[in-house]
Structure formats: C-alpha cells, structure tokens
Design a protein around this motif. Structure first.
Motif, PDB file in Angstrom:
ATOM      1  N   LEU A   1       0.829  -1.375  -0.101  1.00 41.93           N
ATOM      2  CA  LEU A   1       0.051   0.066   0.172  1.00 41.93           C
ATOM      3  C   LEU A   1       0.827   1.148  -0.034  1.00 41.93           C
ATOM      4  O   LEU A   1       0.498   2.027  -0.636  1.00 41.93           O
ATOM      5  CB  LEU A   1      -0.899  -0.005   1.156  1.00 41.93           C
ATOM      6  CG  LEU A   1      -1.886  -1.225   1.327  1.00 41.93           C
ATOM      7  CD1 LEU A   1      -2.836  -1.002   2.551  1.00 41.93           C
ATOM      8  CD2 LEU A   1      -2.752  -0.983   0.032  1.00 41.93           C
ATOM      9  N   ARG A   2       1.836   1.148   0.826  1.00 46.01           N
ATOM     10  CA  ARG A   2       2.682   2.283   0.955  1.00 46.01           C
ATOM     11  C   ARG A   2       4.085   2.146   1.334  1.00 46.01           C
ATOM     12  O   ARG A   2       4.380   0.938   2.103  1.00 46.01           O
ATOM     13  CB  ARG A   2       2.345   3.374   2.091  1.00 46.01           C
ATOM     14  CG  ARG A   2       0.973   4.092   1.615  1.00 46.01           C
ATOM     15  CD  ARG A   2       0.752   5.176   2.572  1.00 46.01           C
ATOM     16  NE  ARG A   2       1.727   6.027   2.776  1.00 46.01           N
ATOM     17  CZ  ARG A   2       2.027   7.031   3.606  1.00 46.01           C
ATOM     18  NH1 ARG A   2       1.128   7.118   4.834  1.00 46.01           N
ATOM     19  NH2 ARG A   2       3.248   7.808   3.743  1.00 46.01           N
ATOM     20  N   THR A   3       4.931   2.953   0.846  1.00 46.57           N
ATOM     21  CA  THR A   3       6.308   2.867   1.399  1.00 46.57           C
ATOM     22  C   THR A   3       7.029   4.178   2.018  1.00 46.57           C
ATOM     23  O   THR A   3       6.617   5.236   1.508  1.00 46.57           O
ATOM     24  CB  THR A   3       7.488   2.662   0.198  1.00 46.57           C
ATOM     25  OG1 THR A   3       6.722   1.568  -0.588  1.00 46.57           O
ATOM     26  CG2 THR A   3       8.987   2.164   0.483  1.00 46.57           C
ATOM     27  N   LEU A   4       7.537   4.121   3.134  1.00 46.64           N
ATOM     28  CA  LEU A   4       8.211   5.087   3.849  1.00 46.64           C
ATOM     29  C   LEU A   4       9.326   4.774   3.794  1.00 46.64           C
ATOM     30  O   LEU A   4       9.998   3.938   4.220  1.00 46.64           O
ATOM     31  CB  LEU A   4       7.715   5.190   5.464  1.00 46.64           C
ATOM     32  CG  LEU A   4       6.194   5.268   5.436  1.00 46.64           C
ATOM     33  CD1 LEU A   4       5.730   4.684   6.830  1.00 46.64           C
ATOM     34  CD2 LEU A   4       5.560   6.513   5.272  1.00 46.64           C
ATOM     35  N   VAL A   5      10.300   5.910   3.247  1.00 47.40           N
ATOM     36  CA  VAL A   5      11.603   5.799   3.231  1.00 47.40           C
ATOM     37  C   VAL A   5      12.375   6.737   3.921  1.00 47.40           C
ATOM     38  O   VAL A   5      11.894   7.745   4.195  1.00 47.40           O
ATOM     39  CB  VAL A   5      12.014   6.280   1.589  1.00 47.40           C
ATOM     40  CG1 VAL A   5      13.564   6.188   1.531  1.00 47.40           C
ATOM     41  CG2 VAL A   5      11.210   5.464   0.463  1.00 47.40           C
ATOM     42  N   TYR A   6      13.371   6.015   4.810  1.00 46.75           N
ATOM     43  CA  TYR A   6      14.136   7.027   5.604  1.00 46.75           C
ATOM     44  C   TYR A   6      15.570   6.965   5.278  1.00 46.75           C
ATOM     45  O   TYR A   6      15.992   6.038   4.415  1.00 46.75           O
ATOM     46  CB  TYR A   6      14.006   6.074   6.976  1.00 46.75           C
ATOM     47  CG  TYR A   6      12.685   6.026   7.488  1.00 46.75           C
ATOM     48  CD1 TYR A   6      11.997   7.048   8.144  1.00 46.75           C
ATOM     49  CD2 TYR A   6      11.907   4.838   7.162  1.00 46.75           C
ATOM     50  CE1 TYR A   6      10.892   6.759   8.628  1.00 46.75           C
ATOM     51  CE2 TYR A   6      10.574   4.963   7.401  1.00 46.75           C
ATOM     52  CZ  TYR A   6      10.199   5.828   8.498  1.00 46.75           C
ATOM     53  OH  TYR A   6       8.840   5.669   8.907  1.00 46.75           O
ATOM     54  N   PRO A   7      16.446   7.859   5.729  1.00 48.89           N
ATOM     55  CA  PRO A   7      17.592   8.252   5.407  1.00 48.89           C
ATOM     56  C   PRO A   7      18.406   6.939   5.937  1.00 48.89           C
ATOM     57  O   PRO A   7      19.450   6.693   5.320  1.00 48.89           O
ATOM     58  CB  PRO A   7      18.033   9.478   5.898  1.00 48.89           C
ATOM     59  CG  PRO A   7      16.940   9.849   7.068  1.00 48.89           C
ATOM     60  CD  PRO A   7      15.670   8.971   6.559  1.00 48.89           C
ATOM     61  N   THR A   8      18.259   6.209   7.017  1.00 45.96           N
ATOM     62  CA  THR A   8      18.996   5.321   7.491  1.00 45.96           C
ATOM     63  C   THR A   8      18.205   4.041   7.706  1.00 45.96           C
ATOM     64  O   THR A   8      17.146   3.994   7.625  1.00 45.96           O
ATOM     65  CB  THR A   8      19.572   5.726   8.999  1.00 45.96           C
ATOM     66  OG1 THR A   8      18.354   6.142   9.508  1.00 45.96           O
ATOM     67  CG2 THR A   8      20.471   6.761   8.905  1.00 45.96           C
ATOM     68  N   SER A   9      18.885   3.033   7.892  1.00 44.80           N
ATOM     69  CA  SER A   9      18.242   1.660   8.045  1.00 44.80           C
ATOM     70  C   SER A   9      17.478   1.669   9.255  1.00 44.80           C
ATOM     71  O   SER A   9      17.387   2.497  10.325  1.00 44.80           O
ATOM     72  CB  SER A   9      19.468   0.619   8.522  1.00 44.80           C
ATOM     73  OG  SER A   9      20.217   0.464   7.162  1.00 44.80           O
ATOM     74  N   VAL A  10      16.253   0.971   9.086  1.00 40.42           N
ATOM     75  CA  VAL A  10      15.351   1.105  10.282  1.00 40.42           C
ATOM     76  C   VAL A  10      15.397  -0.200  11.097  1.00 40.42           C
ATOM     77  O   VAL A  10      15.506  -1.350  10.601  1.00 40.42           O
ATOM     78  CB  VAL A  10      13.864   1.312   9.695  1.00 40.42           C
ATOM     79  CG1 VAL A  10      12.820   1.100  10.855  1.00 40.42           C
ATOM     80  CG2 VAL A  10      13.513   2.242   8.945  1.00 40.42           C
ATOM     81  N   SER A  11      15.681  -0.249  12.567  1.00 40.62           N
ATOM     82  CA  SER A  11      15.899  -1.345  13.250  1.00 40.62           C
ATOM     83  C   SER A  11      14.821  -1.601  14.138  1.00 40.62           C
ATOM     84  O   SER A  11      14.760  -3.003  14.587  1.00 40.62           O
ATOM     85  CB  SER A  11      16.988  -1.169  13.941  1.00 40.62           C
ATOM     86  OG  SER A  11      17.054   0.083  14.743  1.00 40.62           O
ATOM     87  N   ALA A  12      13.893  -1.031  14.201  1.00 42.84           N
ATOM     88  CA  ALA A  12      12.532  -0.976  15.087  1.00 42.84           C
ATOM     89  C   ALA A  12      11.478  -0.567  14.789  1.00 42.84           C
ATOM     90  O   ALA A  12      11.698   0.681  14.112  1.00 42.84           O
ATOM     91  CB  ALA A  12      13.024  -1.007  16.586  1.00 42.84           C
TER      92      ALA A  12
END
Lengths: 464, 857
Positions: free
Chosen positions: A217-228
């Motif tokens: 449905l959606r993608t949220l992109v972050y500048p760093t890796s998401v760990s939790a």
C-alpha cells in the motif's frame, strides 16, 4: 497509563546470559524482579496470557545444535518450564488468546505449538534463510514471518493446522520480496475490516501491506536503516527506530497510494534521545518506550517529545521489551487461586502422531457459558405460570387435565362424604324430632326449650 | 385509623396482605373453584410481587408499630399457607405449595433463614409416598427448586443446606424411577437440575444412581421432547458434582458410544459397514477398556431395540444424547478438560453424510418402507448434528483451529446438498460463528461458498418477488411508498391485500421458493462476511455482492415499511420486518466495508435509510438512524487534529503556530469538508509566505498532505490521481509543490476575491457553479475508476478549463480586501482539487490571465 493499572516493563538482552530478565516499574523506575540467566534473540520474548513470560534462549546449547524455550510463570518466577527444541529458536510469538506459540529457527524451519498441552502441532521448512521476526495477524488467523533476506511470508493458520494434509508442505498464502534487506520489525493493525501490517527493514524503509492479498500500500523511505518499529495504540502514528538512534514519527494513513515517500530528518518528526541503534520499541499506554544499544532505555512523552524517564542498564544492551501489568507479578497466595487458571505445558520436542482419541484440552469457562447458568425453561418462577398459561391457551396441558381429573375425584369424594354427613345429621334430626314430639306429648315444660338449641349448634357445625 | 398517603405508603402493605388472604386464599374446608383459582392466582402473585408485600422491610420506615403489624400479617399468611399444605384436598394443597414457592422467593432473609427447614420438610412430605396426587408432586418439586435457589444464596448455612439437599436426592430418584406420569418426571428433572447446579456436593454420593435413573429414561426414548431435554441437561451437568477431569471425559465418551451404537442400528442399510466401524475405532482408544455403558445398563436393551427398529427409529434417544453433548460442551466446568473433538466431529460428519440414499451394496437388503422411515427421521438428526457442531465451535472457540479446515470441508460439502430451510439457517449461523471466531483467515476459505449460496438463496423466488412484474423494479420503485403515504392506512392495507392475492397464484406455480427466514440468515452471513473479510481477496466478488445487497434491500423496502399488516401467505409481518432490517444491515456493511472505490449505490442506500428512519418506534427506524450516523463520517469526513501531536510538532515552525485553534473554530462553524481543504491549503499559503526554497518544509508539507487525505475522500481521490502520475518519484513531488507555489502569485491578484465568493455561492447553492462542480467531480471519478490515466488527464484538463471560466465570471461581481487572501486561495485550491486537476501546471498555462482579462474588458 493503561486504564489506571500499573504497568511494568520486562526487558532482556540477546548477548550475554548474565543480564537476564529484569522487570522495571515504569512509574518509579524501581526494579521489581530479576530473573538471572536468560538471553533471548530479538523478537524472542513475549508475555503469554498476562501470566507467563516466554523467551527463546539464544546460545545455551549452541554447540549441540539444539535450542530451548523457557517459560516463567510471573507469579512464581523461580521455577520456569524449560522446553528443549530440535534447533535453536530465534523469534517466537503467540496468538492474542495465548493458545498457539510459533517459533522460527535459523534454518528456516517454523515450529507451531499449542500452549496448553505443549503439543508440537506442526513444523515445516518455511524458507531457506533465518527468520528475524514473526507475528500473528490481529485476528490470529494468519502468521506473518520476516526473514533476514527481506522476504515476508504470510501463512494461513487454518491450512497450517489442517490435520488431514499435514504430510505435504502447507500452502503459502503469499510472500513478497520488496524489501532489499533484512526485516527488522512487523506490526499488525487491528482495524476492523481492513487487515494491514507494517514491516520495517534495514534497507531504510517501512512498508505498509494489505495482509491477505499482499498488496503493497505504501512505502516510507528513511535516510538510515530502520531497526525497530512500533505503532501508536491509536494506530495513526508509526514510530520507526533507526540504527543511528533516532526515532522517526510518521502519520500512517491507509490510502491506496503506491508512491515512495521520503522522510527526512526534520526536527518535528524525530525523537532524539539515543546515541546508538534502536533495538526495540514498545508502548505502555500512550507512552513510547525505546531501547537502544547505548545501554539505556527511555520512556517518552510523545506529545511533547521529551524523555520522561531514562533507565540505565549498565550490564548491556537490551533487545527485547514487553509491557505487562504489575498485578500479574503478585504471588499466587494473594491471587486467591482462580479455579480456571490456564495451564501451560512443556513444549514438545518432536511432533507426535495425532492421537484421535485424546482430543483437545480446553476450558469450558467463558463469559458466554457463565451467564447461562439457568436457562429460562428451568427457572420458571413457579409451576403456576406454566399451568396457567397452558390453561389459558387451550385447556389441553396434560398436567392441567390431570389437575382437573384429580379435582373431580376429590370433589366426588367430598360430595359423598358430605352426603353421608348430611344423612347422618338428618337421621339425628329425625330422632330429635321424634324426641321432641314425644316430649310435647308428655307435656314436660322444660324440655322443648333446650332441644332446639342443640339442633342449632349442630347445624352450625354442619356449615363449612 | 390514619389515612394512607398514596400507593407507596408502607402502611398500606400489612392491611393489603390481610385482605389478599381473605380474598384469595381458600379457608377452612370450603371447596375451591378451580377455574377461578387458576385465573386469580397469577393476579395474587403479581400483586404480591409488585408491592413486595412479603418482604417485611422497607428502607424508609422504622416504625415499630408498622413492622409488628406487617410481621403479624405475614405470620397469618404463612399460617394460612401451612394449613392449606396440610389439607387433604389436593387442589388446596396445590395452591398452598405454589404460594409457598412464591413466599420462598419473596420473603425477607431473616424469615427465610428461620423457617426454611420447616418449609423444606413440609414440601418434602408431599413428594414422598403417602402423597398420591401427581399435581401436588409437581408443584412441590418446583417449589423445592425455588427454595433451594434461595437457599444457595446464603453461604453461611452451606453445610446445613447441603445436608438438607442430600435428603432430597432419594425421594427425587424415587419419583424418577417409580412414578408413571411424565409430568412428574419433568418436575423431578427440574428439581434435580437445581440440586446439581446449586448443591453439587449433595449429589456426589449417589452419582451412579442418578446417572442410571436419568439414562434409563433417556434410553427408553418414549417421552416428550421437553422432558427428555431436561433430563439430558441434568445428565450433562452431572459431572459437575464431581468436578474432576475424568468424570467429564467419561460421561462424554459414554454418550458418544451410546449415540454411536444407536446410529449403527438406525443406519443399517443406508450406510456402508466400514463407516460404523471407523466411528467406533475413533471412540475407543485401542489399549483401553470400554467404559461401562451409559447408566450402567449392561446391554443397550438390545433385544427390545432390535424388535422395534422396523417401526420406529431411536431418534428421540439419539437427539437427547446429542443435546446432552451440546450442553456438556457449552456449560462451564471447574477444571480443564480434554474434549474428544476428533470423534465428535467424526460423528457429525457421519450423520451429515447419510442422506437416505442407498449404497449399491445395500440395495437388495432394504425395503422401501425402511428407507422411508429413515428419510423421515433424518432432518431431525441432521439438525442435531449441526447443533453439536455449533456447540463445539462455541465451546472450543479458537482452540478448534487445527480442526477448522476439516469443519470447513464438512460445511461446504453439506451446503451443496442441504435444502431444508431450518438446516440452511443453521448452516448460515455456523458460517457466521466460524467467520467471527477465526477472522479473515476463515473468510478466505468460506467466502466462495457463502457467496454462492447466498446468491442462490437471495435470488430465488421468494416473498419479495410477488410484486407483479419483477422487471420494473427500477423506475417504479418510489411509487408504492408515495401512494401509501397519500392514502390512509386503511386503503393502504387494502392495497396490500390485493397485491397479496396475486402472489398466491404465482407461488402455487413455483414449487421451490426460499422462505424469508433463510434469506434473513443469508443476509446476516453476508453482512458478517463483509465486515470480517472484505479486506481479503474480495475484488472478485465485491461488486456483485454490493449489487446483490442493494437489490435485496430495495426489494425488501418496496413493499412498505415496518408494520404493514398483511403481506405474505406464509410469513408473518414481523418476519418481514426482520428481513428488512437484515437487508439494511447488510447494506450498511457493504457501504462501510473497506473498498477501493466509493460505494456505487450510496445514494440509493441513503434514500432507503432516510426513509426508514421515519418509521418511528420500530427497530428499523432505530437502525436506520444508526446507519445514517455511521455513514456521516463516511460522507462528510472530519479532520480532527491528531491528539496534540501536531500542534506540538508545529510550535517551533513560525507562522503556523496558531493554525489549529483557528481550525477548531472553523470546524465548529463550517462544513468539515471545507475545513479539511482549508488546513491543507493554509499550508500552501504559509509556504508561500515563507521562503519556498526550504527543503525541510516541503517534506513538512507532504506530511500534512498525508494527514488530510484520509479524512476527505474526494480530496483523497485527487491526491491519489496526482500521485499516480507515471513519474512519481521524489523529484516530482518537489516539482509539484514548486509549481503550486509558482502558481499562487499569479492568482492572488485577481481570483482571490472571486473564489471567496464562490465558496459562499456554493454554500448558498449557486446553481451554475455548484452543478458544474459536482458534474466535474463525478465525471472525473468515473474516469478514475476506469483507470485510464490518459483519458483521465484529458478530461480533467477540459473540466478544469470550464471551471476557471465559470468562477471568473462569478468572481467578477465582487471586490474584496487583502485579508481575505488566505481564504480565497484556499477555496480556489478546493475547486481545483475537486475537479481533479492533477495536471495543474498545465491548466495554468492554458488559462492565461489575458483570457479572463479580455472577457472583463
């Protein structure tokens, strides 16, 4: 916090067994309980039915190639149930009702137990890579597994547990390989009609999925890796902890948008409080709790974006956090021995041939059962109503007929007895009359006065 | 005597009680007129209960004189009752016993505790041998049950009560064993039930005897359904008196074996031999001994049974035992037990598989009479096996998961062949239970079958199809209701009569029609499927279900609303009202269930709900009101600030700090939809004020785009389109924003005042602008659903151009001041977004100022 009830936080680490499990009071910051020797893999700790802490043990028998899952009753924490498994188990999870426990092994095998009797219901080779996390969907009907290679698999519990085709490998509902790196977290939403889950990955994105169809449905992109990753209890905010210690906050909406969407490091949407990678996020009431590799964990006020309390765990970093009610820590004696206490058994090591004769251990004590103590047809106020309603409708109730019959018999008896009585009286009267006549004839002045009185007395006796 | 205040005066009660004694209670040896007594007693009881004449206590008064008066009145009452009890006339005795039962329920705690043992002895004497009247026995049983129920509420006398209850067991068993009249057993069963539930410890010692007594009655199978059910219930509760794991399992196993043995007898000839053996194998674990048969009977009275099997089947016994199993599974039990789910399910499947057809191997051995016999009894057995299935689902809930695939198979197979209405209703309710307890995972499995069956049930000829021609449903729809409203109720009902006369003719021709009750069940199942499983892979069936549901709802409502008197030849009006309710419920579910398009029949549905809401005083109106309430959020989504999260977040950013209070004010005053837009565009405006080069703010704005979107569906569509642009990368998002920002200055000189006018014009229903807007919106939505992006954009370009012309002409009429700029720009964007102008910049290019300027000049 949660409905006025005091909450406690259970934490443990994955590295060293010496840290063990610690239970903290969230309000005062005191240690409530410490259980030594436990080290659970990430996503390897959960609370079963508010009464048991379950943790998969990471490196106890690493050399032997076998794993173990420990279960501590919260009110009797010094005698855990130690179940040994075929392989080391990484992530574990249980259904909301606490009936089934799932565990994933590094080899890609998944194990499914029934908690009450410990039966190993099913094992199957689900994937060729290790599992990072597994959760059940909110209605417990689907099992979602995230792997180290970014694959997410969704299985239907019904087909998994179908006893009749347990020989073949169960059919996968769907799987996706959109994530390019290891899955670090899975959360499901309890939205009524739409079933949705969110996955976070080291590739620096969170993705929102439709559970059943597997549609992205959606993608949220972050500048760093998401760990939790964690979801606000009201499910409109998504908190994603990154490897550099920042926690990003996103508003989650479930529009049908398939558009990558960038989250930058805007002040307004980042909670900064940790220096090292976030290892776990969870909620207690409306307060976020974050644990990090910098050996601390924080209780956040998310509205004002400040750390309410910072806990310092000197011995090591924490990987798992579970929020429980403090009341479940009370020892049994204070609990007054609830009769329907759920039992938990040792989890079996090997699957057993399904013995049809044994059946399923269960409880017959639900609120639904309790309120039916006296069904209506047993609790009639009195026979009266029953009989009367019968006689009003059609006078054909057998009991009513019976009653009438009896009544008739009684009446007849009464009548005969009455007649007898009357006859006796009349006989008596006749003799009296004869006496009187005799008296008259003999002309005794006193006798006539007294005799009528007697007759009257006797008559009044006659009258019922 | 002092005057009484009103009917609540406590002083009223003692004299009232005395006069009741005089008026109603037969005194001395005056014979009782039974007919009048029967009708007068309930009145007496109701007076006693409403005025609480026997309670002897009142919270308000502590007047000793009064209390004494009341006490003595009650003493008289009890004296009267006890003299009635000791009367040798059975009818008087009966009245006394009944009223003593009432007294047990109504009297004060103190009085009850002092005299319960006396009462119990009195009552007990009437169920023991010297008493011969059946009715007195029954009455004593129920009054004893009343007494025990009250007694169980006093934990302080528990020990005494248990020993007293123990005294009752033998007489009750004697009643069950020796008495010849069924009604007495029924009474005895009630008393036994009270004993088992309230004083389980008292049963403990004579457990086996009780079991034997009940079992022998059930196995004889000769009595009425109600009596057998009561006995079955007692048998089901019996293990509670021991309260351990084994006695429950043993009872269950005995039950199942007994059912199995009976079935073996009954199904001889209609079932393969192997089946019965297999069922047996499931029941008895190989290594273990067979438990003693139910009730300790050595053989199943096999001889007599075989002899009668050609004339009648042991249906009553089997169904009672199954009922007993159901109750065992659904009533609570103190400890964890092990339920033989597998064998119960096997039993269910075995029963459901037998449909009365003869297997080939059996053909030569069966006579048609035998087959006829079995076929006549099968529906009952099927009904009970479905009940058993329901009980398992209820009792085990999610623990049933390992067996649910099996159950689904059984259910779907049976659904295909099942044709009896009652059984179909049961099937639908099982489906509902499964969906509810197992969630979306179950919906995946059940959806195809539920939909198939619901379709065939709802589309078949039935109650609602007896309007003359089913073809003219569409346009003729509003007429009947209109006419009915004009006419008085009398003519209306006449009409109904006439209309009702036609179908009879038609119905007699159609041999197969689905009863309304089945349709109700089907609709309920559909409703649940929509609520539970609409998010599952529903794309394939969703549209057809939506259209089926709206069709059914319209059909159900076109014959009138609520309590229309005469409807159907076979169904009552209340059933019809239920049908309407169910169809509207399903309709609401189909509107609210998650989908990717706006519900296509929303307007028709709203019409139905609004109409139904007018039927004051009916359940239907209540539901319609609720439905409109639920749909309100759907039609006019509201944008509430997300907790305080946003306001907190935005405090640092300048210019936007006071935005939320403002919004709160607007939301109170204006339509929420507009507020949504406003907040969205306030951002644009703020951004315009700020330096547009700030990258962070762009992301910020994006966030806010997202927040406002789910709340406003029309806006959501717009944004959806805009973000579905083929080049939907991050860069493009930036691009778009910048475009917007560039656009604003162009507009702000002229159109701002105009567009404010438009907002007001739209609110006051300006025909030209309003209709155009609406049309544009709907059209663009169609284009959207067609999923053709090219068409979409083309079309939007056109409509967008139209619109700009329109509001220019309107806007020309007003002048305005600069402070309105904010509002103006926002409403402008509102217009634009409503017309789905995703190719926003393009339109601006195609809409140069010169164009409008030339017009104005």
């Amino acid at each position: 916090m949660g409905m006025g009830e005091k909450m406690a936080l259970v934490v443990c680490s994955d590295k060293s067994r010496g840290i063990g499990i610690t239970v903290w009071d969230l309000e005062t910051g005191q240690q409530l309980l410490h259980i030594p020797t436990c080290a659970a893999a990430p996503h390897g700790l959960f609370c079963l039915r508010n009464h048991f802490i379950v943790a998969s043990q990471t490196n106890r028998h690493a050399s032997l190639g076998a794993g173990s899952i420990f279960i501590w009753p919260l009110n009797k924490p010094h005698s855990p149930l130690r179940s040994y498994t075929m392989e080391a188990i990484g992530p574990v999870s249980c259904t909301k009702d606490g009936i089934y426990i799932a565990g994933g092994a590094p080899s890609g095998n998944v194990y499914l137990w029934e908690a009450t009797n410990g039966r190993l219901l099913r094992t199957w080779h689900a994937h060729h890579k290790s599992f990072n996390c597994m959760v059940f969907s909110d209605d417990d009907s689907l099992l979602i597994c995230g792997c180290t290679d970014g694959i997410i698999c969704v299985w239907s519990m019904i087909s998994l547990l179908d006893e009749e085709d347990s020989g073949t490998s169960p059919s996968l509902l769907h799987y996706s390989s959109e994530h390019r790196s290891s899955i670090t977290g899975l959360v499901t939403m309890s939205a009524g009609g739409s079933s949705i889950f969110v996955s976070s990955s080291l590739d620096g994105s969170c993705k929102v999925w439709e559970l059943v169809s597997g549609r992205l449905l959606r993608t949220l992109v972050y500048p760093t890796s998401v760990s939790a990753v964690a979801l606000h209890p009201l499910e409109h905010l998504l908190f994603s902890g990154s490897v550099n210690g920042k926690i990003f906050v996103n508003v989650l909406d479930i529009g049908a948008v398939e558009d990558p969407f960038v989250t930058t490091e805007d002040q307004a949407f980042v909670l900064k409080g940790h220096n090292e990678s976030i290892t776990a996020l969870t909620f207690s009431g409306f307060h976020l709790i974050s644990a990090s590799e910098d050996f601390t964990f924080c209780l956040w006020d998310i509205i004002n974006r400040v750390v309410l309390r910072r806990f310092n765990n000197r011995k090591g970093a924490l990987t798992n956090m579970v929020v429980i009610k403090q009341s479940s820590l009370l020892p049994i004696s204070n609990h007054q021995r609830v009769p329907n206490q759920f039992q938990v058994s040792l989890l079996q090591k090997y699957p057993q041939p399904s013995n049809s004769g044994t059946g399923i251990t269960m409880f017959l004590s639900s609120p639904a059962c309790h309120n039916k103590q006296t069904p209506s047809h047993f609790h009639g106020n009195n026979l009266l109503d029953h009989l009367i309603s019968g006689s009003e409708k059609v006078e054909e109730t057998p009991a009513m007929l019976q009653l009438k019959l009896e009544k008739n018999i009684d009446d007849r008896l009464w009548v005969t007895s009455m007649t007898k009585h009357v006859m006796e009286i009349s006989k008596h009267l006749q003799t009296r009359l004869l006496d009187m006549m005799q008296c008259r004839l003999l002309c005794n002045p006193y006798e006539p006065h007294s005799s009528p009185k007697k007759i009257i007395v006797q008559r009044s006796n006659l009258k019922p | 005597m002092e005057k009484l205040e009103n009917m609540y005066d406590v002083g009223l009660k003692p004299p009232m009680l005395r006069s009741l004694i005089r008026q109603y209670l037969p005194s001395g040896n005056h014979p009782l007129n039974l007919n009048t007594t029967c009708f007068e007693l309930p009145k007496l009881v109701s007076i006693l209960q409403t005025h609480r004449l026997l309670s002897e206590s009142d919270s308000h008064s502590v007047d000793h004189k009064l209390i004494n008066a009341w006490k003595s009145a009650l003493d008289d009452w009890l004296g009267c009752l006890l003299s009635l009890l000791s009367s040798d006339m059975s009818d008087k005795c009966w009245v006394g016993i009944c009223l003593l039962g009432v007294t047990c329920q109504e009297c004060s705690n103190q009085r009850f505790l002092t005299s319960y043992s006396v009462w119990l002895d009195k009552l007990l004497s009437h169920i023991q041998p010297p008493s011969d009247s059946q009715l007195v026995k029954i009455a004593s049983c129920t009054s004893l049950a009343d007494l025990l129920t009250r007694l169980a509420r006093f934990p302080e006398v528990k020990k005494d009560a248990n020993s007293l209850a123990g005294k009752l067991i033998q007489p009750v068993l004697k009643l069950l064993n020796d008495d010849k009249v069924e009604a007495v057993w029924e009474g005895a069963a009630s008393l036994l039930y009270a004993l088992i539930t309230l004083f389980p410890a008292s049963i403990h010692r004579s457990y086996d005897k009780v079991e034997a007594a009940i079992a022998s009655k059930i196995l004889s199978g000769k009595y009425s359904d109600i009596t057998l059910k009561k006995l079955g219930y007692c048998l089901a509760l019996l293990p509670k008196s021991k309260g351990d794991k084994d006695s429950w399992s043993l009872m269950m196993q005995k039950n199942l074996i007994s059912i199995n043995d009976h079935l073996n007898e009954a199904f001889q000839g209609v079932e393969e031999e192997a089946k019965s053996n297999e069922a047996r194998r499931l029941l008895v674990t190989p290594g273990k001994d067979l438990p003693s048969p139910l009730g300790g009977h050595t053989t199943l009275e096999g001889g007599s049974f075989n002899g009668t099997s050609s004339e009648r089947l042991p249906t009553a016994t089997i169904s009672t035992l199954m009922f007993c199993c159901c109750k065992m599974l659904t009533s609570s039990y103190p400890v964890q037990i092990t339920a033989p789910v597998r064998s119960i399910l096997a039993l269910v499947e075995r029963l459901l598989r037998v449909d009365g057809s003869l297997p080939h191997t059996m053909l030569p051995f069966m006579t048609s009479v035998q087959q006829e016999l079995i076929c006549s009894e099968l529906p009952v057995l099927h009904a009970y096996s479905l009940e058993l299935l329901i009980a398992i689902i209820k009792g085990m809930r999610r623990q049933l998961l390992p067996h649910s695939a099996y159950i689904v198979r059984v259910i779907t197979r049976y659904f295909k062949t099942c044709a009896l209405p009652d059984l179909r209703i049961k099937l639908y309710s099982i489906v509902k239970m499964l969906l509810l307890s197992m969630g979306v995972g179950m919906a995946i499995y059940l959806a195809p079958d539920v939909i198939d069956n619901a379709f065939s049930d709802l589309n078949s000829l039935g109650g609602e199809d007896f309007e003359m021609s089913p073809a003219n449903t569409g346009p003729a729809l509003p007429q009947p209701s209109n006419r009915k409203r004009k006419h008085g109720t009398k003519t209306g009902s006449l009409e109904e009569n006439q209309v009702g006369a036609h179908p009879k003719v038609r119905e007699s021709n159609t041999h197969q029609m689905t009863p309304i009750t089945v349709k109700i069940a089907a609709l309920d199942a559909l409703e649940l499927l929509l609520t539970v499983g609409a998010a599952s892979k529903s794309d394939s069936w969703r549209s057809s279900i939506d259209s089926l549901v709206i069709k059914t709802a319209i059909n159900s409502c076109k014959r009138g609303w609520g309590n229309v008197d005469v409807f159907l030849p076979h169904e009552s009006a209340s059933v019809w009202a239920d049908f309407q309710l169910s169809s509207l419920r399903a309709l609401l579910a189909s509107f609210l269930a998650p989908a990717r398009v706006r519900p296509p029949y929303l307007s028709q549905g709203l019409e139905l709900f609004r109409r139904g809401k007018q039927e004051a005083g009916t359940k239907l109106a209540q539901f319609c009101g609720y439905a409109l309430f639920a749909l309100e959020v759907f039609i006019h989504p509201r944008t509430l600030p997300l907790d305080d999260f946003y306001s907190a977040c935005h405090n640092p950013t300048d210019g936007a700090s006071n935005r939320f209070p403002e919004n709160a004010y607007f939301s109170a005053v204006q339509r929420t939809e507009q507020v949504a837009i406003k907040s969205h565009d306030d951002d644009l405006y703020n951004k315009w004020l700020q330096n547009e080069a700030e990258n962070e703010n762009i992301a910020d704005e994006n966030m806010k785009d997202k927040t406002s979107r789910p709340n406003d569906s029309s806006l959501a569509n717009v944004l959806e389109v805009s973000e579905q642009e083929p080049t939907a990368a991050d860069a493009d998002v930036h691009m778009r924003n910048e475009d917007e920002i560039v656009v604003q200055p162009q507009r702000i000189e002229e159109p701002i005042p105009k567009s404010q006018e438009i907002v007001s014009a739209k609110a006051v229903t300006s025909p030209a602008v309003g209709t155009n807007l609406e049309g544009g919106e709907i059209e663009s939505k169609k284009a959207l659903s067609a999923c053709d992006r090219l068409n979409d954009t083309d079309h939007d370009m056109l409509s967008g151009v139209d619109k700009v012309d329109d509001f220019d002409t309107v806007g020309r009429k007003t002048t305005s001041t600069l402070p309105d700029a904010e509002k103006g720009s926002s409403s402008m964007a509102h217009l634009e977004s409503e017309s789905s102008m995703d190719s926003f910049p393009g339109i601006v290019d195609a809409d140069p100022d010169s164009d409008t300027d030339s017009e104005s000049i």
